[in-house]
Design a protein around this motif. Structure first.
Motif, PDB file in Angstrom:
ATOM      1  N   GLN A   1       0.896  -1.024  -0.155  1.00 50.01           N
ATOM      2  CA  GLN A   1       0.489  -0.067  -0.388  1.00 50.01           C
ATOM      3  C   GLN A   1       0.963   1.091  -0.271  1.00 50.01           C
ATOM      4  OE1 GLN A   1      -3.838  -2.035  -0.545  1.00 50.01           O
ATOM      5  NE2 GLN A   1      -3.602   0.169  -0.165  1.00 50.01           N
ATOM      6  N   VAL A   2       2.114   1.752   0.351  1.00 47.23           N
ATOM      7  CA  VAL A   2       3.121   2.386   0.970  1.00 47.23           C
ATOM      8  C   VAL A   2       3.026   2.730  -0.544  1.00 47.23           C
ATOM      9  CG1 VAL A   2       5.121   2.573   1.505  1.00 47.23           C
ATOM     10  CG2 VAL A   2       3.392   1.950   3.550  1.00 47.23           C
ATOM     11  N   LEU A   3       4.239   1.413  -1.034  1.00 40.81           N
ATOM     12  CA  LEU A   3       4.717   1.883  -2.321  1.00 40.81           C
ATOM     13  C   LEU A   3       3.624   1.838  -4.090  1.00 40.81           C
ATOM     14  CD1 LEU A   3       6.920  -0.903  -2.745  1.00 40.81           C
ATOM     15  CD2 LEU A   3       7.238   0.790  -2.277  1.00 40.81           C
ATOM     16  N   MET A   4       2.300   1.694  -3.778  1.00 40.67           N
ATOM     17  CA  MET A   4       1.238   2.242  -4.640  1.00 40.67           C
ATOM     18  C   MET A   4       0.566   3.827  -4.169  1.00 40.67           C
ATOM     19  SD  MET A   4      -1.104  -0.794  -4.684  1.00 40.67           S
ATOM     20  CE  MET A   4      -1.989  -1.106  -3.079  1.00 40.67           C
ATOM     21  N   ALA A   5       0.333   4.111  -2.859  1.00 41.09           N
ATOM     22  CA  ALA A   5       0.373   5.771  -2.498  1.00 41.09           C
ATOM     23  C   ALA A   5       1.445   6.519  -2.846  1.00 41.09           C
ATOM     24  CB  ALA A   5      -0.198   5.496  -1.612  1.00 41.09           C
TER      25      ALA A   5
ATOM     26  N   PRO B   1      10.376  -0.705 -10.759  1.00 39.50           N
ATOM     27  CA  PRO B   1       9.956  -2.137  -9.493  1.00 39.50           C
ATOM     28  C   PRO B   1      10.672  -2.710  -9.441  1.00 39.50           C
ATOM     29  CG  PRO B   1       9.059  -2.033 -11.425  1.00 39.50           C
ATOM     30  CD  PRO B   1      10.304  -0.757 -12.307  1.00 39.50           C
ATOM     31  N   ASP B   2      11.391  -3.862 -10.410  1.00 36.76           N
ATOM     32  CA  ASP B   2      12.495  -4.346 -10.061  1.00 36.76           C
ATOM     33  C   ASP B   2      13.336  -4.738  -8.601  1.00 36.76           C
ATOM     34  OD1 ASP B   2      10.926  -6.911 -11.041  1.00 36.76           O
ATOM     35  OD2 ASP B   2      12.055  -6.467 -13.492  1.00 36.76           O
ATOM     36  N   ALA B   3      14.173  -3.389  -9.169  1.00 36.60           N
ATOM     37  CA  ALA B   3      15.247  -3.043  -8.706  1.00 36.60           C
ATOM     38  C   ALA B   3      14.836  -2.813  -7.007  1.00 36.60           C
ATOM     39  CB  ALA B   3      15.596  -1.548  -9.361  1.00 36.60           C
ATOM     40  N   VAL B   4      13.009  -1.848  -7.144  1.00 34.45           N
ATOM     41  CA  VAL B   4      12.640  -1.530  -5.567  1.00 34.45           C
ATOM     42  C   VAL B   4      12.663  -2.779  -4.639  1.00 34.45           C
ATOM     43  CG1 VAL B   4      10.736  -0.702  -4.944  1.00 34.45           C
ATOM     44  CG2 VAL B   4      11.960   0.119  -6.691  1.00 34.45           C
ATOM     45  N   MET B   5      12.506  -4.140  -5.701  1.00 36.74           N
ATOM     46  CA  MET B   5      12.147  -5.249  -4.693  1.00 36.74           C
ATOM     47  C   MET B   5      12.995  -5.445  -4.180  1.00 36.74           C
ATOM     48  SD  MET B   5       8.136  -6.081  -4.918  1.00 36.74           S
ATOM     49  CE  MET B   5       7.297  -6.065  -5.642  1.00 36.74           C
ATOM     50  N   ASP B   6      13.980  -5.341  -5.003  1.00 36.52           N
ATOM     51  CA  ASP B   6      15.990  -6.426  -4.556  1.00 36.52           C
ATOM     52  C   ASP B   6      16.165  -5.473  -3.563  1.00 36.52           C
ATOM     53  OD1 ASP B   6      15.602  -7.429  -6.854  1.00 36.52           O
ATOM     54  OD2 ASP B   6      16.794  -6.636  -8.258  1.00 36.52           O
ATOM     55  N   ALA B   7      15.566  -3.973  -3.609  1.00 36.38           N
ATOM     56  CA  ALA B   7      16.164  -3.235  -2.680  1.00 36.38           C
ATOM     57  C   ALA B   7      16.410  -3.887  -1.420  1.00 36.38           C
ATOM     58  CB  ALA B   7      16.313  -1.688  -3.050  1.00 36.38           C
TER      59      ALA B   7
ATOM     60  N   ASP C   1      -0.588  -6.579  -2.128  1.00 39.16           N
ATOM     61  CA  ASP C   1       0.542  -7.345  -1.843  1.00 39.16           C
ATOM     62  C   ASP C   1       1.106  -8.310  -2.250  1.00 39.16           C
ATOM     63  OD1 ASP C   1       1.755  -9.660   0.180  1.00 39.16           O
ATOM     64  OD2 ASP C   1       0.495 -11.452  -0.530  1.00 39.16           O
ATOM     65  N   LEU C   2       2.710  -8.197  -2.291  1.00 37.00           N
ATOM     66  CA  LEU C   2       3.438  -7.947  -3.646  1.00 37.00           C
ATOM     67  C   LEU C   2       4.074  -8.974  -3.926  1.00 37.00           C
ATOM     68  CD1 LEU C   2       6.342  -6.405  -1.265  1.00 37.00           C
ATOM     69  CD2 LEU C   2       5.286  -5.005  -2.555  1.00 37.00           C
ATOM     70  N   ASP C   3       4.037  -9.408  -5.266  1.00 34.88           N
ATOM     71  CA  ASP C   3       4.381 -10.108  -6.445  1.00 34.88           C
ATOM     72  C   ASP C   3       5.904  -9.960  -6.412  1.00 34.88           C
ATOM     73  OD1 ASP C   3       3.984 -12.834  -7.513  1.00 34.88           O
ATOM     74  OD2 ASP C   3       3.158 -11.508  -9.153  1.00 34.88           O
ATOM     75  N   TRP C   4       6.635 -11.010  -5.790  1.00 40.59           N
ATOM     76  CA  TRP C   4       7.855 -11.076  -5.049  1.00 40.59           C
ATOM     77  C   TRP C   4       8.402 -11.575  -6.829  1.00 40.59           C
ATOM     78  CZ3 TRP C   4      10.028  -8.263  -1.870  1.00 40.59           C
ATOM     79  CH2 TRP C   4       9.276  -7.627  -0.963  1.00 40.59           C
ATOM     80  N   GLY C   5       9.626 -11.333  -7.672  1.00 42.73           N
ATOM     81  CA  GLY C   5      10.212 -11.733  -8.552  1.00 42.73           C
ATOM     82  C   GLY C   5       9.524 -11.536  -9.890  1.00 42.73           C
ATOM     83  N   HIS C   6       8.200 -10.648  -9.661  1.00 43.83           N
ATOM     84  CA  HIS C   6       7.384  -9.893 -11.116  1.00 43.83           C
ATOM     85  C   HIS C   6       7.342  -8.579 -11.365  1.00 43.83           C
ATOM     86  CE1 HIS C   6       6.276 -14.517 -10.459  1.00 43.83           C
ATOM     87  NE2 HIS C   6       6.514 -14.644 -11.583  1.00 43.83           N
ATOM     88  N   GLY C   7       7.988  -7.926  -9.742  1.00 37.76           N
ATOM     89  CA  GLY C   7       8.114  -7.108  -9.609  1.00 37.76           C
ATOM     90  C   GLY C   7       6.836  -5.843  -9.639  1.00 37.76           C
ATOM     91  N   ASP C   8       5.704  -6.546  -8.984  1.00 41.74           N
ATOM     92  CA  ASP C   8       4.953  -5.442  -9.324  1.00 41.74           C
ATOM     93  C   ASP C   8       3.670  -6.195  -7.500  1.00 41.74           C
ATOM     94  OD1 ASP C   8       3.350  -8.466  -9.819  1.00 41.74           O
ATOM     95  OD2 ASP C   8       3.268  -8.174 -11.953  1.00 41.74           O
ATOM     96  N   ILE C   9       2.289  -5.414  -8.316  1.00 44.58           N
ATOM     97  CA  ILE C   9       1.390  -5.908  -6.832  1.00 44.58           C
ATOM     98  C   ILE C   9       0.037  -6.360  -7.338  1.00 44.58           C
ATOM     99  CG2 ILE C   9       0.102  -4.323  -5.477  1.00 44.58           C
ATOM    100  CD1 ILE C   9       2.488  -2.663  -5.226  1.00 44.58           C
TER     101      ILE C   9
ATOM    102  N   ASP D   1      -9.432  -7.691 -13.490  1.00 45.26           N
ATOM    103  CA  ASP D   1      -8.133  -6.615 -12.913  1.00 45.26           C
ATOM    104  C   ASP D   1      -6.622  -7.524 -11.425  1.00 45.26           C
ATOM    105  OD1 ASP D   1      -9.404  -5.933 -14.688  1.00 45.26           O
ATOM    106  OD2 ASP D   1      -9.865  -4.088 -13.591  1.00 45.26           O
ATOM    107  N   SER D   2      -6.290  -8.500 -11.102  1.00 44.74           N
ATOM    108  CA  SER D   2      -5.892  -8.609 -10.309  1.00 44.74           C
ATOM    109  C   SER D   2      -4.351  -7.910 -10.178  1.00 44.74           C
ATOM    110  CB  SER D   2      -5.718 -10.094 -10.560  1.00 44.74           C
ATOM    111  OG  SER D   2      -5.357 -11.224 -11.363  1.00 44.74           O
ATOM    112  N   LYS D   3      -3.564  -6.804 -11.006  1.00 45.12           N
ATOM    113  CA  LYS D   3      -3.052  -6.444 -11.126  1.00 45.12           C
ATOM    114  C   LYS D   3      -2.797  -5.187 -10.588  1.00 45.12           C
ATOM    115  CE  LYS D   3       0.074 -10.005 -11.568  1.00 45.12           C
ATOM    116  NZ  LYS D   3       0.305 -10.595 -10.574  1.00 45.12           N
ATOM    117  N   TRP D   4      -1.561  -4.374  -9.751  1.00 43.44           N
ATOM    118  CA  TRP D   4      -2.340  -2.924  -9.618  1.00 43.44           C
ATOM    119  C   TRP D   4      -1.630  -1.760 -11.239  1.00 43.44           C
ATOM    120  CZ3 TRP D   4       2.167   0.695  -8.975  1.00 43.44           C
ATOM    121  CH2 TRP D   4       0.742   1.681  -8.643  1.00 43.44           C
ATOM    122  N   LYS D   5      -2.305  -1.223 -11.454  1.00 41.07           N
ATOM    123  CA  LYS D   5      -2.271  -0.624 -12.262  1.00 41.07           C
ATOM    124  C   LYS D   5      -2.238   0.997 -11.845  1.00 41.07           C
ATOM    125  CE  LYS D   5      -4.056  -3.258 -15.832  1.00 41.07           C
ATOM    126  NZ  LYS D   5      -4.627  -4.339 -15.297  1.00 41.07           N
ATOM    127  N   HIS D   6      -1.578   1.903 -11.934  1.00 38.93           N
ATOM    128  CA  HIS D   6      -0.721   3.657 -11.508  1.00 38.93           C
ATOM    129  C   HIS D   6      -1.705   4.024 -12.576  1.00 38.93           C
ATOM    130  CE1 HIS D   6       0.867   6.446 -10.534  1.00 38.93           C
ATOM    131  NE2 HIS D   6       0.884   7.159 -11.684  1.00 38.93           N
TER     132      HIS D   6
END
Length: 449
Positions: A70-74, A143-149, A246-254, A274-279
């Motif tokens: 939620q924080v990353l989306m917001a 998004p992938d780099a953020v997940m890795d961090a 919820d974070l989808d690790w390895g795919h860089g999305d929510i 629409d189970s994947k978040w879209k900005h």
């Protein structure tokens, strides 16, 4: 002459000796190579480096996965987050699922609305809006780099002995990808209750690898975490279904829990597919995107949404300039004590009904005086003023239903005009008028007997 030539050759000799000395310097003491330039995005702008990502994500990397999502989306809607922070300060007692329902009619993105359940979290995000915007920009562009961090920071905290399962959270390791053999997942011990951890990133991660990029630290108000421990959790917040990402690790999305989302966003329903978040660029509120690649992805959608809204307004006959003129005219009338025009047919009907009800509530005498005043106003100064009651008002079309009367009136007018144009001698002389003689003697006005 020889002396002059000798001194003239001195600069050349010195230059030769200097070049020879530089050539004799071994490679071990040669000047260091320049640092590699930061990576570039698709549009040429520098992306956030590894050090910068770890620095900005350190304050939130140990949040439960659902809350971090939620924080990353917001954070991709920094203007809405600022509004939510102000709302939370104005409603200090609002929290949890009830607070989320209170802001259901706000124009914020649903991901931002979910954060009002956690006033202690908004107190942290409100300390540095620029940091919030950078997190959102990083998640949209990398998004992938953020997940890795996040995973890198979690492994570091776990190695330092500061990330374990307890009464508030469940920490587990799941199989990861080739670059990361395992993925650290943080879940709430009770899915219905969320504990927001509070910690000092400079301590909880152990030795920090980037002295030039120390981790950000925004301590929350102490009354949310009275214990003051290195890793505090404070009071749990009952959120129910308010968290739907919820974070989808390895795919860089929510991933989106559609059922929960629709439960708390009844006026913004989404399809079950629409189970994947879209900005949503329309909720960006004019805040510019950081890099060109992100602008190319979302500015077109935002402009299209804005143009579509403008076209709908124009189709409905709404023009901003004319609306502003009407508002100024209405304010001027109000200041002068005049009733402003109705803004809709419904308002006009309501006003008419209120006037009829007010008239019906007056005493009988007051109603008669009101009708008499209205009739006097309508007749004042007109040709029909003083006509007998019940008679029809005269106007230019009077007599059209009686042709004989109209013809007679026209003939009399014609003869009157002809008579006025004849010479005086030709005009018929009227009968001489005789007056009775005054009575003789005194007496006043008595009649003759």
């Amino acid at each position: 002459m020889l002396t002059y030539l000798t001194w003239a050759r001195v600069p050349t000799l010195l230059l030769t000796l200097a070049c020879a000395s530089l050539a004799a310097v071994p490679d071990a003491v040669a000047a260091p190579a320049p640092a590699p330039a930061p990576a570039k995005t698709g549009s040429g702008e520098a992306a956030f480096t590894r050090e910068q990502l770890d620095q900005m994500l350190a304050p939130v990397a140990l949040y439960p996965d659902a809350l971090l999502a939620q924080v990353l989306m917001a954070s991709s809607y920094p203007g809405d987050v600022t509004d939510a922070v102000a709302w939370s300060k104005a409603h200090p007692d609002a929290k949890g699922e009830d607070a989320v329902r209170q802001v259901a009619n706000q124009a914020w993105d649903p991901s931002v609305q979910s954060l009002v359940a956690f006033p202690q979290l908004l107190a942290v995000l409100g300390q540095d809006p620029a940091w919030v915007q950078k997190m959102g920009d990083a998640f949209l562009a990398q998004p992938d780099a953020v997940m890795d961090a996040v995973q890198r920071l979690r492994r570091q905290a776990q190695s330092a002995g500061h990330l374990d399962s307890n009464e508030q959270q469940k920490v587990s390791a799941q199989p990861g990808v080739a670059s990361a053999p395992q993925t650290i997942v943080i879940e709430s011990a009770d899915p219905q209750v969320v504990y927001v951890p509070s910690y000092n990133p400079s301590v909880v991660y152990g030795s920090w690898a980037y002295p030039a990029y120390p981790p950000y630290y925004y301590p929350p108000p102490p009354y949310y975490y009275p214990g003051g421990a290195l890793l505090s959790f404070g009071i749990g917040v009952a959120v129910g279904g308010a968290l739907w990402g919820d974070l989808d690790w390895g795919h860089g999305d929510i991933d989106i829990d559609v059922n929960r989302y629709n439960e708390f966003n009844s006026n913004r329903q989404i399809n079950r597919n629409d189970s994947k978040w879209k900005h949503n660029a329309a909720n960006r509120d004019g805040v510019p995107y950081r890099d060109g690649a992100t602008r190319e992805r979302f500015d077109g959608a935002r402009d299209g949404a804005r143009d579509g809204a403008a076209q709908r307004q124009a189709y409905r006959g709404r023009d901003d300039a004319r609306a502003a003129d009407r508002d100024r005219a209405r304010q001027s009338l109000e200041q002068r004590g005049f009733d402003t025009p109705a803004t809709s047919n419904r308002e006009a009907r309501d006003r008419a009904g209120a006037s009829q009800r007010e008239l019906g509530q007056r005493p009988a005498g007051a109603q008669g005086r009101a009708h008499a005043g209205d009739n006097a106003f309508r007749n004042q100064g007109g040709a029909n003023h003083g006509r007998p009651p019940g008679s029809r008002p005269e106007n230019a079309f009077s007599g059209t239903r009686n042709p004989g009367q109209s013809m007679g009136d026209a003939n009399r007018g014609h003869r009157s005009v002809q008579s006025s144009q004849r010479p005086a001698a030709a005009r018929p002389q009227g009968r001489p008028m005789s007056r009775p003689a005054a009575p003789r003697g005194g007496g006043g006005g008595g009649r003759r007997r």
